[in-house]
Design a protein around this motif. Structure first.
Motif, mmCIF file in Angstrom:
data_model
loop_
_atom_site.group_PDB
_atom_site.id
_atom_site.type_symbol
_atom_site.label_atom_id
_atom_site.label_comp_id
_atom_site.label_asym_id
_atom_site.label_seq_id
_atom_site.Cartn_x
_atom_site.Cartn_y
_atom_site.Cartn_z
ATOM 1 N N MET A 1 6.861 -1.838 -7.465
ATOM 2 C CA MET A 1 6.316 -3.141 -7.105
ATOM 3 C C MET A 1 6.946 -3.622 -5.801
ATOM 4 O O MET A 1 8.062 -3.224 -5.453
ATOM 5 N N PRO A 2 6.222 -4.449 -5.038
ATOM 6 C CA PRO A 2 6.771 -4.967 -3.781
ATOM 7 C C PRO A 2 7.996 -5.825 -4.027
ATOM 8 O O PRO A 2 8.078 -6.538 -5.039
ATOM 9 N N VAL A 3 8.949 -5.750 -3.106
ATOM 10 C CA VAL A 3 10.172 -6.548 -3.195
ATOM 11 C C VAL A 3 10.282 -7.425 -1.949
ATOM 12 O O VAL A 3 10.233 -6.928 -0.822
ATOM 13 N N ILE A 4 10.415 -8.715 -2.166
ATOM 14 C CA ILE A 4 10.624 -9.670 -1.074
ATOM 15 C C ILE A 4 12.114 -9.696 -0.782
ATOM 16 O O ILE A 4 12.928 -9.957 -1.675
ATOM 17 N N LYS A 5 12.475 -9.451 0.457
ATOM 18 C CA LYS A 5 13.892 -9.349 0.826
ATOM 19 C C LYS A 5 14.344 -10.633 1.512
ATOM 20 O O LYS A 5 13.776 -11.041 2.521
ATOM 21 N N MET A 6 15.389 -11.237 0.947
ATOM 22 C CA MET A 6 15.881 -12.515 1.460
ATOM 23 C C MET A 6 17.401 -12.529 1.437
ATOM 24 O O MET A 6 18.021 -12.170 0.438
ATOM 25 N N GLY A 7 18.005 -12.939 2.540
ATOM 26 C CA GLY A 7 19.453 -13.027 2.618
ATOM 27 C C GLY A 7 19.951 -14.444 2.403
ATOM 28 O O GLY A 7 19.304 -15.408 2.801
ATOM 29 N N ARG A 8 21.089 -14.560 1.729
ATOM 30 C CA ARG A 8 21.880 -15.803 1.764
ATOM 31 C C ARG A 8 22.650 -15.736 3.071
ATOM 32 O O ARG A 8 23.840 -15.500 3.093
ATOM 33 N N MET A 9 21.942 -15.926 4.163
ATOM 34 C CA MET A 9 22.509 -15.630 5.478
ATOM 35 C C MET A 9 21.991 -16.617 6.516
ATOM 36 O O MET A 9 20.963 -17.242 6.335
ATOM 37 N N ALA A 10 22.756 -16.702 7.620
ATOM 38 C CA ALA A 10 22.361 -17.504 8.784
ATOM 39 C C ALA A 10 22.228 -18.982 8.428
ATOM 40 O O ALA A 10 21.301 -19.659 8.860
ATOM 41 N N GLY A 11 23.169 -19.484 7.641
ATOM 42 C CA GLY A 11 23.149 -20.901 7.302
ATOM 43 C C GLY A 11 23.929 -21.255 6.054
ATOM 44 O O GLY A 11 24.106 -22.438 5.750
ATOM 45 N N GLN A 12 24.435 -20.241 5.324
ATOM 46 C CA GLN A 12 25.178 -20.511 4.085
ATOM 47 C C GLN A 12 26.649 -20.786 4.411
ATOM 48 O O GLN A 12 27.556 -20.102 3.959
ATOM 49 N N PHE A 13 26.859 -21.826 5.220
ATOM 50 C CA PHE A 13 28.192 -22.162 5.704
ATOM 51 C C PHE A 13 28.842 -23.312 4.941
ATOM 52 O O PHE A 13 30.037 -23.569 5.113
ATOM 53 N N ALA A 14 28.064 -24.043 4.144
ATOM 54 C CA ALA A 14 28.596 -25.216 3.438
ATOM 55 C C ALA A 14 28.654 -24.922 1.952
ATOM 56 O O ALA A 14 27.811 -24.209 1.416
ATOM 57 N N LYS A 15 29.666 -25.468 1.283
ATOM 58 C CA LYS A 15 29.832 -25.249 -0.150
ATOM 59 C C LYS A 15 30.091 -26.570 -0.859
ATOM 60 O O LYS A 15 30.936 -27.356 -0.433
ATOM 61 N N PRO A 16 29.376 -26.806 -1.964
ATOM 62 C CA PRO A 16 29.721 -27.971 -2.793
ATOM 63 C C PRO A 16 31.046 -27.717 -3.501
ATOM 64 O O PRO A 16 31.403 -26.576 -3.775
ATOM 65 N N ARG A 17 31.772 -28.768 -3.768
ATOM 66 C CA ARG A 17 33.081 -28.624 -4.417
ATOM 67 C C ARG A 17 33.155 -29.542 -5.629
ATOM 68 O O ARG A 17 32.560 -30.620 -5.661
ATOM 69 N N SER A 18 33.929 -29.113 -6.607
ATOM 70 C CA SER A 18 34.086 -29.920 -7.817
ATOM 71 C C SER A 18 34.994 -31.118 -7.589
ATOM 72 O O SER A 18 34.986 -32.082 -8.359
ATOM 73 N N SER A 19 35.805 -31.071 -6.534
ATOM 74 C CA SER A 19 36.695 -32.190 -6.209
ATOM 75 C C SER A 19 36.754 -32.355 -4.699
ATOM 76 O O SER A 19 36.675 -31.378 -3.956
ATOM 77 N N ASP A 20 36.911 -33.587 -4.254
ATOM 78 C CA ASP A 20 37.041 -33.839 -2.812
ATOM 79 C C ASP A 20 38.395 -33.404 -2.271
ATOM 80 O O ASP A 20 38.555 -33.236 -1.060
ATOM 81 N N LEU A 21 39.366 -33.245 -3.176
ATOM 82 C CA LEU A 21 40.730 -32.960 -2.750
ATOM 83 C C LEU A 21 41.249 -31.687 -3.397
ATOM 84 O O LEU A 21 40.786 -31.267 -4.458
ATOM 85 N N GLU A 22 42.220 -31.060 -2.753
ATOM 86 C CA GLU A 22 42.907 -29.894 -3.302
ATOM 87 C C GLU A 22 44.407 -30.148 -3.216
ATOM 88 O O GLU A 22 44.914 -30.595 -2.179
ATOM 89 N N THR A 23 45.112 -29.846 -4.284
ATOM 90 C CA THR A 23 46.555 -30.052 -4.317
ATOM 91 C C THR A 23 47.258 -28.724 -4.505
ATOM 92 O O THR A 23 46.913 -27.942 -5.401
ATOM 93 N N ARG A 24 48.231 -28.482 -3.660
ATOM 94 C CA ARG A 24 49.104 -27.317 -3.800
ATOM 95 C C ARG A 24 50.542 -27.837 -3.754
ATOM 96 O O ARG A 24 50.985 -28.351 -2.724
ATOM 97 N N GLY A 25 51.239 -27.694 -4.870
ATOM 98 C CA GLY A 25 52.593 -28.228 -4.939
ATOM 99 C C GLY A 25 52.572 -29.731 -4.793
ATOM 100 O O GLY A 25 51.886 -30.434 -5.541
ATOM 101 N N ASP A 26 53.297 -30.219 -3.801
ATOM 102 C CA ASP A 26 53.360 -31.652 -3.566
ATOM 103 C C ASP A 26 52.389 -32.134 -2.498
ATOM 104 O O ASP A 26 52.406 -33.312 -2.125
ATOM 105 N N VAL A 27 51.568 -31.228 -1.995
ATOM 106 C CA VAL A 27 50.676 -31.562 -0.873
ATOM 107 C C VAL A 27 49.232 -31.655 -1.364
ATOM 108 O O VAL A 27 48.737 -30.754 -2.055
ATOM 109 N N THR A 28 48.553 -32.735 -1.018
ATOM 110 C CA THR A 28 47.137 -32.923 -1.323
ATOM 111 C C THR A 28 46.358 -33.092 -0.023
ATOM 112 O O THR A 28 46.711 -33.939 0.811
#
Length: 461
Positions: free
Chosen positions: A113-140
């Motif tokens: 069967m025909p296959v439509i080829k599509m990339g997650r490419m040329a624009g997948q630069f932004a990512k949703p996040r579960s939190s606005d902040l990230e904490t490592r040790g004492d630094v946020t």
């Protein structure tokens, strides 16, 4: 193909119409720009730049997706979790394209069967996040939202949102698309070069199996040649670009009016999808993308109700246009067999025919004791199989697969024939966000899906 001069400027409020109504609605997952005026200037600059894709290409894709929604084709959508500017190299882009082409030829030949080829490419630069902040040790610090917003390095300077990255994102997407078009239109993707797509990849069982299939294709092509077949159609491949439509400071200025029809197209990509976190029916993302002509995808998680789905259909596809709407399910291997049939049964009672695609990645995440985000290949496969089982149960078409993958031999997902374990993850874990299938795992998955399509053929037009 429509030239960039065929798009008219969005200066007249009458032309703009409702494209800015989203500004009055609740919106999620947007960065906090330290200098809003600089963000406005970046968006204004993007609005003056040429479109990245063209209305005619978008229309062609919509026609292809309509065929898939009726069971006559299969969509293969794959690429990075989050593209990086540094990763937009010729070798990396080529290997991603090669992997998708290999998967597509496995599916096409194995499932007939025909296959439509599509990339997650040329624009997948932004990512949703579960939190606005990230904490490592004492630094946020602010969370990393993708290279189009801020940097990955955990420093105050890197994590500050920089609107100039919006413009850099445009130029990186443009150079990526230029290379993809060269690969797919300039002879590289010629089906008679099917063996060459394996060169440069490490030797593994999946590659050996692919080579055997390539030999069968060679033999078939030689037979057709002896019969006088015209191979012009084998020289070129249609390859479409897609990404999540997340950042309105980028998507809005990339939306142009096509002079042929007077309709709006988001020219940042052929296919734009709305994420699970931003599909609020009364939110800004759904409203904005309801007003553009692109085919639109929506991610549906396991909590999606029938009413949620119906509202999305009415908002995004009021004309019930074939190829317009794609539902990308991300239920998780443990829930898809229980949750998906409810939606499929309900859609049969509507006058709608969306394309159904499985995303077996995002519902199957886990974190190892050593802190690595990963997925089990067996869970990915199980969700795909559950997707097919649900459609067989209800009598609807399983129309595609949406996968995070790379052409590199990374070690980010557990299992597969390489038997990647938790200790192996550290050897080559390169993703800045979510784990991707490597080249071998991607081919393995393609063979499994081809077998599923072949073993359970659907009545196709």
């Amino acid at each position: 193909m429509i030239e960039s001069t065929d798009f008219v400027a969005l200066q007249d409020p009458d032309v703009i119409g409702g494209l800015d109504h989203w500004r009055t609605l609740p919106i999620k997952q947007q960065p906090t720009w330290p200098d809003p005026a600089a963000a406005e200037a970046a968006s204004a600059e993007i609005a003056t730049l040429p479109p990245l894709v063209f209305a005619g290409e978008v229309d062609n894709l919509r026609d292809r997706l309509a065929v898939a929604a009726s069971g006559g084709a299969f969509l293969l959508q794959g690429g990075d979790c989050a593209e990086t500017f540094a990763g937009a190299t010729a070798d990396s882009i080529r290997d991603r394209v090669k992997t998708i082409l290999q998967m597509a030829v496995v599916l096409t030949y194995g499932a007939s069967m025909p296959v439509i080829k599509m990339g997650r490419m040329a624009g997948q630069f932004a990512k949703p996040r579960s939190s606005d902040l990230e904490t490592r040790g004492d630094v946020t610090l602010p969370a990393y939202r993708g290279d189009i917003v801020n940097g990955y390095d955990f420093t105050p300077e890197s994590r500050q949102a920089d609107p100039r990255r919006l413009v850099q994102g445009y130029h990186t997407a443009a150079s990526t698309l230029n290379l993809v078009r060269a690969f797919t239109q300039g002879g590289f993707a010629d089906l008679r070069q099917v063996h060459s797509w394996n060169k440069g990849f490490a030797s593994n069982p999946a590659n050996a199996r692919y080579e055997h299939l390539a030999q069968e294709i060679d033999r078939a092509i030689r037979f057709m040649g002896a019969c006088g077949a015209d191979f012009e159609a084998l020289k070129h491949v249609e390859f479409y670009a897609s990404h999540e439509g997340l950042l309105m400071d980028y998507e809005r200025p990339m939306t142009r009016i096509d002079s042929r029809s007077g309709q709006a197209y988001d020219t940042s990509g052929h296919f734009i999808w709305i994420g699970e976190r931003t599909r609020d029916i009364d939110g800004a993302h759904v409203d904005f993308l309801s007003r553009v002509r692109n085919p639109i995808g929506v991610k549906l998680g396991p909590t999606t109700s029938v009413d949620d789905m119906k509202a999305l259909v009415d908002k995004l596809d009021p004309e019930r246009e074939p190829g317009r709407l794609t539902f990308i399910t991300r239920m998780g291997a443990g829930r898809i067999r229980d949750e998906l049939p409810k939606l499929l049964e309900a859609i049969k009672g509507m006058d709608a025919n969306p394309l159904w695609v499985t995303d077996p990645m995002h519902g199957n995440g886990l974190t190892t004791p050593t802190g690595y985000k990963t997925r089990r290949f067996d869970d990915v496969v199980d969700e795909v199989l559950g997707f097919f089982e649900a459609h067989r149960q209800v009598g609807t078409y399983p129309g595609g697969m949406h996968v995070e993958l790379t052409g590199d031999d990374v070690t980010e997902c557990l299992g597969g024939s390489e038997q990647i374990d938790e200790a192996t993850l550290a050897t080559r874990y390169e993703s800045l966000c979510d784990p991707r299938l490597n080249h071998m795992q991607s081919l393995e998955l393609a063979f499994l899906v081809a077998e599923e399509l072949s073993a359970h053929p659907y009545v196709r037009p």
